[in-house]
Motif scaffolding. Structure first.
Motif, PDB file in Angstrom:
ATOM      1  N   VAL A 263       0.853  -1.182   0.000  1.00  0.00           N
ATOM      2  CA  VAL A 263       0.000   0.000   0.000  1.00  0.00           C
ATOM      3  C   VAL A 263       0.893   1.237   0.000  1.00  0.00           C
ATOM      4  CG1 VAL A 263      -1.800   1.290   1.208  1.00  0.00           C
ATOM      5  CG2 VAL A 263      -1.831  -1.221   1.249  1.00  0.00           C
ATOM      6  N   ALA A 264       0.929   1.926  -1.143  1.00  0.00           N
ATOM      7  CA  ALA A 264       1.799   3.103  -1.285  1.00  0.00           C
ATOM      8  C   ALA A 264       1.143   4.359  -0.743  1.00  0.00           C
ATOM      9  CB  ALA A 264       2.159   3.299  -2.755  1.00  0.00           C
ATOM     10  N   GLU A 265      -0.184   4.394  -0.826  1.00  0.00           N
ATOM     11  CA  GLU A 265      -0.907   5.582  -0.380  1.00  0.00           C
ATOM     12  C   GLU A 265      -2.287   5.164   0.105  1.00  0.00           C
ATOM     13  OE1 GLU A 265      -2.532   9.818  -2.275  1.00  0.00           O
ATOM     14  OE2 GLU A 265      -1.261   8.463  -3.451  1.00  0.00           O
ATOM     15  N   ARG A 266      -2.760   5.761   1.194  1.00  0.00           N
ATOM     16  CA  ARG A 266      -4.051   5.395   1.752  1.00  0.00           C
ATOM     17  C   ARG A 266      -4.846   6.638   2.107  1.00  0.00           C
ATOM     18  NH1 ARG A 266      -7.334   1.200   4.220  1.00  0.00           N
ATOM     19  NH2 ARG A 266      -9.280   2.241   3.693  1.00  0.00           N
ATOM     20  N   LYS A 269     -11.180   6.630   1.603  1.00  0.00           N
ATOM     21  CA  LYS A 269     -11.995   5.811   0.712  1.00  0.00           C
ATOM     22  C   LYS A 269     -11.190   4.922  -0.231  1.00  0.00           C
ATOM     23  CE  LYS A 269     -15.978   8.933   0.617  1.00  0.00           C
ATOM     24  NZ  LYS A 269     -16.886   9.727  -0.260  1.00  0.00           N
ATOM     25  N   THR A 270      -9.952   5.270  -0.515  1.00  0.00           N
ATOM     26  CA  THR A 270      -9.189   4.518  -1.510  1.00  0.00           C
ATOM     27  C   THR A 270      -7.794   4.157  -1.011  1.00  0.00           C
ATOM     28  OG1 THR A 270      -8.248   6.492  -2.540  1.00  0.00           O
ATOM     29  CG2 THR A 270     -10.378   5.718  -3.383  1.00  0.00           C
ATOM     30  N   ALA A 271      -7.174   3.267  -1.768  1.00  0.00           N
ATOM     31  CA  ALA A 271      -5.767   2.921  -1.523  1.00  0.00           C
ATOM     32  C   ALA A 271      -5.100   2.729  -2.871  1.00  0.00           C
ATOM     33  CB  ALA A 271      -5.657   1.649  -0.693  1.00  0.00           C
ATOM     34  N   ARG A 272      -3.832   3.110  -2.930  1.00  0.00           N
ATOM     35  CA  ARG A 272      -3.048   2.876  -4.141  1.00  0.00           C
ATOM     36  C   ARG A 272      -2.002   1.823  -3.821  1.00  0.00           C
ATOM     37  NH1 ARG A 272       1.545   5.227  -5.991  1.00  0.00           N
ATOM     38  NH2 ARG A 272       1.361   6.921  -4.457  1.00  0.00           N
ATOM     39  N   ILE A 273      -2.044   0.738  -4.598  1.00  0.00           N
ATOM     40  CA  ILE A 273      -1.130  -0.382  -4.368  1.00  0.00           C
ATOM     41  C   ILE A 273      -0.090  -0.420  -5.465  1.00  0.00           C
ATOM     42  CG2 ILE A 273      -0.965  -2.901  -4.178  1.00  0.00           C
ATOM     43  CD1 ILE A 273      -3.847  -2.879  -3.179  1.00  0.00           C
ATOM     44  N   GLN A 280       0.653   0.122 -10.891  1.00  0.00           N
ATOM     45  CA  GLN A 280      -0.152   0.892  -9.945  1.00  0.00           C
ATOM     46  C   GLN A 280      -1.610   0.449 -10.027  1.00  0.00           C
ATOM     47  OE1 GLN A 280       1.265   3.451  -7.869  1.00  0.00           O
ATOM     48  NE2 GLN A 280       3.131   2.465  -8.603  1.00  0.00           N
ATOM     49  N   ILE A 281      -2.209   0.153  -8.864  1.00  0.00           N
ATOM     50  CA  ILE A 281      -3.603  -0.266  -8.819  1.00  0.00           C
ATOM     51  C   ILE A 281      -4.337   0.605  -7.810  1.00  0.00           C
ATOM     52  CG2 ILE A 281      -5.190  -2.146  -8.261  1.00  0.00           C
ATOM     53  CD1 ILE A 281      -2.984  -4.104  -9.040  1.00  0.00           C
ATOM     54  N   LEU A 282      -5.430   1.225  -8.253  1.00  0.00           N
ATOM     55  CA  LEU A 282      -6.252   2.053  -7.378  1.00  0.00           C
ATOM     56  C   LEU A 282      -7.471   1.237  -6.957  1.00  0.00           C
ATOM     57  CD1 LEU A 282      -6.766   4.916  -6.171  1.00  0.00           C
ATOM     58  CD2 LEU A 282      -8.200   5.340  -8.195  1.00  0.00           C
ATOM     59  N   VAL A 283      -7.698   1.117  -5.643  1.00  0.00           N
ATOM     60  CA  VAL A 283      -8.802   0.285  -5.143  1.00  0.00           C
ATOM     61  C   VAL A 283      -9.630   1.065  -4.128  1.00  0.00           C
ATOM     62  CG1 VAL A 283      -7.572  -1.872  -5.509  1.00  0.00           C
ATOM     63  CG2 VAL A 283      -7.385  -0.723  -3.316  1.00  0.00           C
ATOM     64  N   ALA A 291      -1.112   2.210   5.103  1.00  0.00           N
ATOM     65  CA  ALA A 291      -0.002   2.596   4.228  1.00  0.00           C
ATOM     66  C   ALA A 291       1.266   1.853   4.636  1.00  0.00           C
ATOM     67  CB  ALA A 291       0.218   4.098   4.300  1.00  0.00           C
ATOM     68  N   GLY A 292       1.953   1.304   3.645  1.00  0.00           N
ATOM     69  CA  GLY A 292       3.171   0.553   3.893  1.00  0.00           C
ATOM     70  C   GLY A 292       2.985  -0.919   4.090  1.00  0.00           C
TER      71      GLY A 292
END
Length: 379
Positions: A263-266, A269-273, A280-283, A291-292
């Motif tokens: 998890v690069a960013e949280r 409502k969303t997380a970027r993996i 890059q995957i946006l979920v 994060a991390g």
């Protein structure tokens, strides 16, 4: 009201904090010598529930059923039925009946005598036996076959005789151990719906053991996924499929694509993996992932769109090459090898007889999916 899956069940006592469980396994362990078949398992089943124990061979599901029936005794723990501890109660005195995969019909007896056997053993008056047998024959639609013997029946008909014999004694709970395993695929699918209708009509509690995922998903109100004597998740079919609790459950039930990453960013409502190779995957369904954290993103093949052109929306769009195709009539399954080497399985429904954008082997292709199409798994 929004719900996972295509339906919302009105019968859901497990969501009612006031509802009392009908069957309770409390810290049950069963050992056979050095082998632990069931390991400190706790589980609750409600009255009139169609409950499925699903798992691979050797996971402990049949042992759990046999302990409930009284054919095996727990090494430790308690099993309660309607609040009563079943310890020390022999099988023939328990208000449960078990239907085996082999059906175990008496070959020398007619259909009606097979159904009547248990009732006569209990000393039921003859007139009552005849009335009950007639009810059962009508229930399973075998009135015309009453005088036939098992070898004169089809596999599906023998299955219904065994079912009628099992419910003739009006047990509180019917246990079914791989009940449809001996039937061919088409008949098995038809019988699944017959069992569901019968369970609703009788108002009994059904507990079925199966290794067939489709069977469990079709019939059960809830499913317990088992592995190595433990319950991995208990949920409705839609929840098990759409919101698996772990990588194991996601992989065991249906087909799934798994993207390992961090998890690069949280946000709320969303997380970027970020995948191992930088994808890059946006979920949106990130749950408790922080994060991390090292996580897996699981997405089902039918939720992935495949096309020859790059999607207009660049979110969650990955490029690759088609290296395998399976045409299944109602759908086509594509295996796409991404540029990072990972293979993605995508399913496309064949809604039209002719495709405007046919893809074939070795074509460049794009796979894409919505941010809410998959789920993040932390274990």
């Amino acid at each position: 009201m929004k719900s996972l899956g295509s339906i919302r069940r009105d019968f859901a006592p497990w969501n009612d904090p006031k509802a009392k469980p009908y069957i309770q396994f409390e810290n049950v362990t069963k050992r056979f010598g050095d082998f632990t078949a069931v390991d400190n398992l706790s589980l609750t089943i409600y009255e009139r529930e169609f409950f499925a124990l699903l798992g691979a061979s050797g996971c402990g599901k049949s042992t759990l059923l046999r302990m409930l029936a009284g054919f095996e005794q727990p090494t430790s723990g308690r099993i309660l039925l309607d609040g009563e501890n079943l310890a020390g109660i022999p099988p023939y005195k328990r208000p449960v009946n078990m239907m085996f995969q082999s059906y175990a019909l008496f070959p020398h007896m007619t259909v009606e005598k097979n159904i009547a056997f248990g009732l006569k053993q209990e000393g039921m008056p003859r007139a009552d036996v005849e009335r009950r047998v007639a009810e059962m024959l009508k229930l399973v639609k075998l009135e015309k076959f009453a005088k036939r013997k098992p070898h004169q029946l089809s596999g599906g008909q023998r299955q219904r005789v065994a079912l009628a014999r099992s419910v003739a004694k009006r047990p509180k709970v019917l246990l079914l151990d791989e009940p449809l395993g001996a039937l061919d695929k088409k008949l098995r699918e038809e019988t699944q719906f017959e069992l569901m209708d019968l369970q609703q009509e009788l108002g009994l509690t059904f507990v079925v053991v199966t290794h067939d995922q489709e069977e469990a998903m079709t019939m059960a109100d809830r499913i317990a996924i088992m592995d190595k004597g433990e319950v991995m998740q208990v949920a409705t079919p839609a929840e098990v499929y759409e919101a698996p609790a772990s990588r194991f459950v996601a992989n065991f039930v249906g087909n799934v694509n798994m993207f390992e990453g961090k998890v690069a960013e949280r946000t709320e409502k969303t997380a970027r993996i970020t995948g191992a190779t930088g994808a890059q995957i946006l979920v949106e369904n990130a749950g408790e992932a922080r994060a991390g954290a090292d996580v897996a993103f699981a997405i089902r093949p039918e939720k992935i769109r495949i096309s020859s052109a790059k999607p207009d929306n660049n979110v969650n769009a990955l490029e690759g090459e088609v290296y395998d195709i399976a045409y299944l009539g109602d759908m086509t399954v594509y295996h796409v090898r991404l540029t990072d080497g990972q293979v993605v399985r995508a399913q496309s429904m064949n809604a039209a007889r002719i495709s405007d954008d046919p893809l074939t082997w070795n074509d460049r292709a794009w796979v894409s999916f919505r941010p809410d199409a998959g789920v993040v798994l932390t274990r």
